[in-house]
Design a protein around this motif. Structure first.
Motif, PDB file in Angstrom:
ATOM      1  N   LEU A  50       0.364  -1.321   0.328  1.00  0.00           N
ATOM      2  CA  LEU A  50      -0.083  -0.391  -0.068  1.00  0.00           C
ATOM      3  C   LEU A  50       0.508   1.082   0.103  1.00  0.00           C
ATOM      4  CD1 LEU A  50      -3.161  -0.386   2.546  1.00  0.00           C
ATOM      5  CD2 LEU A  50      -2.835  -1.009  -0.157  1.00  0.00           C
ATOM      6  N   LEU A  51       1.694   0.977   0.703  1.00  0.00           N
ATOM      7  CA  LEU A  51       2.514   2.232   0.901  1.00  0.00           C
ATOM      8  C   LEU A  51       3.637   2.675  -0.359  1.00  0.00           C
ATOM      9  CD1 LEU A  51       4.818   4.353   2.450  1.00  0.00           C
ATOM     10  CD2 LEU A  51       6.464   2.590   2.148  1.00  0.00           C
ATOM     11  N   LEU A  52       4.276   1.189  -1.221  1.00  0.00           N
ATOM     12  CA  LEU A  52       4.665   1.929  -2.674  1.00  0.00           C
ATOM     13  C   LEU A  52       3.353   1.707  -3.995  1.00  0.00           C
ATOM     14  CD1 LEU A  52       6.676  -1.270  -2.965  1.00  0.00           C
ATOM     15  CD2 LEU A  52       7.835   0.716  -2.339  1.00  0.00           C
ATOM     16  N   ILE A  53       2.001   1.672  -3.676  1.00  0.00           N
ATOM     17  CA  ILE A  53       0.940   2.182  -4.337  1.00  0.00           C
ATOM     18  C   ILE A  53       0.674   3.362  -4.505  1.00  0.00           C
ATOM     19  CG2 ILE A  53      -0.898   1.734  -5.263  1.00  0.00           C
ATOM     20  CD1 ILE A  53      -0.945  -1.482  -4.604  1.00  0.00           C
ATOM     21  N   SER A  54       0.488   3.558  -2.720  1.00  0.00           N
ATOM     22  CA  SER A  54       0.552   5.179  -2.959  1.00  0.00           C
ATOM     23  C   SER A  54       1.545   6.439  -3.293  1.00  0.00           C
ATOM     24  CB  SER A  54      -0.046   5.336  -0.881  1.00  0.00           C
ATOM     25  OG  SER A  54       0.962   5.192  -0.336  1.00  0.00           O
ATOM     26  N   PHE A  55       2.406   5.772  -3.258  1.00  0.00           N
ATOM     27  CA  PHE A  55       3.916   6.883  -3.534  1.00  0.00           C
ATOM     28  C   PHE A  55       3.960   6.261  -5.320  1.00  0.00           C
ATOM     29  CE2 PHE A  55       8.402   7.305  -4.715  1.00  0.00           C
ATOM     30  CZ  PHE A  55       8.424   8.832  -4.118  1.00  0.00           C
ATOM     31  N   ALA A  56       3.530   5.982  -5.356  1.00  0.00           N
ATOM     32  CA  ALA A  56       3.633   6.135  -7.170  1.00  0.00           C
ATOM     33  C   ALA A  56       2.253   6.268  -8.063  1.00  0.00           C
ATOM     34  CB  ALA A  56       3.392   4.454  -7.320  1.00  0.00           C
ATOM     35  N   ILE A  57       0.967   6.647  -6.817  1.00  0.00           N
ATOM     36  CA  ILE A  57       0.076   7.300  -6.862  1.00  0.00           C
ATOM     37  C   ILE A  57       0.187   9.303  -7.068  1.00  0.00           C
ATOM     38  CG2 ILE A  57      -2.097   7.763  -6.409  1.00  0.00           C
ATOM     39  CD1 ILE A  57      -2.965   5.046  -6.386  1.00  0.00           C
ATOM     40  N   TRP A  58       0.997   8.667  -5.844  1.00  0.00           N
ATOM     41  CA  TRP A  58       1.433  10.247  -5.895  1.00  0.00           C
ATOM     42  C   TRP A  58       2.212  11.286  -6.356  1.00  0.00           C
ATOM     43  CZ3 TRP A  58       5.848  12.842  -4.075  1.00  0.00           C
ATOM     44  CH2 TRP A  58       5.961  14.218  -3.542  1.00  0.00           C
ATOM     45  N   THR A  59       3.363  10.461  -6.635  1.00  0.00           N
ATOM     46  CA  THR A  59       4.701  10.856  -7.586  1.00  0.00           C
ATOM     47  C   THR A  59       3.834  11.159  -9.130  1.00  0.00           C
ATOM     48  OG1 THR A  59       6.037   9.588  -6.804  1.00  0.00           O
ATOM     49  CG2 THR A  59       6.602   9.789  -8.443  1.00  0.00           C
ATOM     50  N   THR A  60       3.263  10.496  -9.871  1.00  0.00           N
ATOM     51  CA  THR A  60       2.169  10.741 -10.936  1.00  0.00           C
ATOM     52  C   THR A  60       1.176  11.531 -10.979  1.00  0.00           C
ATOM     53  OG1 THR A  60       2.088   8.419 -11.197  1.00  0.00           O
ATOM     54  CG2 THR A  60       1.162   9.560 -12.531  1.00  0.00           C
ATOM     55  N   ARG A  61       1.126  12.184  -9.786  1.00  0.00           N
ATOM     56  CA  ARG A  61      -0.017  13.398  -9.761  1.00  0.00           C
ATOM     57  C   ARG A  61       1.017  14.324  -9.859  1.00  0.00           C
ATOM     58  NH1 ARG A  61      -4.342  14.006  -5.286  1.00  0.00           N
ATOM     59  NH2 ARG A  61      -4.340  15.471  -6.411  1.00  0.00           N
ATOM     60  N   PHE A  62       1.950  14.557  -9.231  1.00  0.00           N
ATOM     61  CA  PHE A  62       3.293  15.268  -8.606  1.00  0.00           C
ATOM     62  C   PHE A  62       4.475  16.241 -10.438  1.00  0.00           C
ATOM     63  CE2 PHE A  62       7.663  16.865  -8.290  1.00  0.00           C
ATOM     64  CZ  PHE A  62       7.526  17.975  -7.622  1.00  0.00           C
ATOM     65  N   LEU A  63       4.151  14.675 -11.068  1.00  0.00           N
ATOM     66  CA  LEU A  63       4.398  14.854 -12.485  1.00  0.00           C
ATOM     67  C   LEU A  63       3.288  15.389 -13.632  1.00  0.00           C
ATOM     68  CD1 LEU A  63       6.827  11.264 -12.253  1.00  0.00           C
ATOM     69  CD2 LEU A  63       8.130  14.358 -12.309  1.00  0.00           C
ATOM     70  N   VAL A  64       1.959  15.027 -13.265  1.00  0.00           N
ATOM     71  CA  VAL A  64       1.621  15.718 -14.322  1.00  0.00           C
ATOM     72  C   VAL A  64       1.094  17.403 -13.631  1.00  0.00           C
ATOM     73  CG1 VAL A  64      -1.196  15.535 -14.547  1.00  0.00           C
ATOM     74  CG2 VAL A  64       0.280  13.220 -14.732  1.00  0.00           C
ATOM     75  N   GLU A  65       0.957  17.371 -11.686  1.00  0.00           N
ATOM     76  CA  GLU A  65       0.803  18.657 -12.318  1.00  0.00           C
ATOM     77  C   GLU A  65       1.813  19.441 -12.389  1.00  0.00           C
ATOM     78  OE1 GLU A  65      -0.837  18.481  -8.470  1.00  0.00           O
ATOM     79  OE2 GLU A  65      -2.692  17.614  -8.698  1.00  0.00           O
ATOM     80  N   ASN A  66       3.483  19.220 -11.836  1.00  0.00           N
ATOM     81  CA  ASN A  66       4.125  20.457 -11.746  1.00  0.00           C
ATOM     82  C   ASN A  66       5.200  20.275 -12.738  1.00  0.00           C
ATOM     83  OD1 ASN A  66       3.446  21.298  -9.657  1.00  0.00           O
ATOM     84  ND2 ASN A  66       4.337  19.715  -8.278  1.00  0.00           N
ATOM     85  N   LEU A  67       5.000  19.348 -13.298  1.00  0.00           N
ATOM     86  CA  LEU A  67       6.075  19.585 -15.104  1.00  0.00           C
ATOM     87  C   LEU A  67       5.149  19.066 -16.140  1.00  0.00           C
ATOM     88  CD1 LEU A  67       8.785  16.142 -13.519  1.00  0.00           C
ATOM     89  CD2 LEU A  67       9.116  19.280 -13.504  1.00  0.00           C
ATOM     90  N   GLU A  68       3.857  19.224 -15.433  1.00  0.00           N
ATOM     91  CA  GLU A  68       3.135  18.981 -16.864  1.00  0.00           C
ATOM     92  C   GLU A  68       2.969  18.400 -18.106  1.00  0.00           C
ATOM     93  OE1 GLU A  68       3.403  22.856 -18.715  1.00  0.00           O
ATOM     94  OE2 GLU A  68       2.552  23.939 -16.713  1.00  0.00           O
TER      95      GLU A  68
END
Length: 107
Positions: A50-68
């Motif tokens: 669960l930690l790894l899946i949540s970290f992957a989702i958080w990282t994906t959202r960060f890359l979409v929002e901040n790095l476009e």
């Protein structure tokens, strides 16, 4: 006949298979383990998953929002970073204080 022969050499015992490298043998008294046919499910590893899946989702959202980045491009990057986090945690667990005596003997 090629350079590599699959025939057993005389005097060698071929009945014993060598242990798989990098795969730890499960403890006999390990809790929360369910065996279904040839599959083994270890429920004790669910928090890490669960930690790894949540970290992957958080990282994906960060890359979409901040790095476009687009979502299809950011998802593999998030999964890759989660795998690197898993490897880092495993590496830190190997050199922890409980293994310091074993590591000192190995060197």
């Amino acid at each position: 006949m090629g350079k590599h022969s699959t025939a057993a050499k005389p005097g060698k015992d071929t009945s014993a298979t060598p242990p798989a490298a990098g795969i730890a043998a499960p403890a006999e008294n390990e809790r929360f383990v369910v065996k279904v046919g040839k599959f083994t499910i270890r429920f004790g590893r669910i928090p890490e998953l669960l930690l790894l899946i949540s970290f992957a989702i958080w990282t994906t959202r960060f890359l979409v929002e901040n790095l476009e980045l687009t979502y299809p491009a950011a998802l593999p990057a998030g999964l890759f970073l989660a795998r690197q986090l898993q490897r880092l945690i495993a590496w830190m667990g190997e050199s922890g204080p409980e293994n310091s005596e074993k590591n000192a003997k190995a060197t």
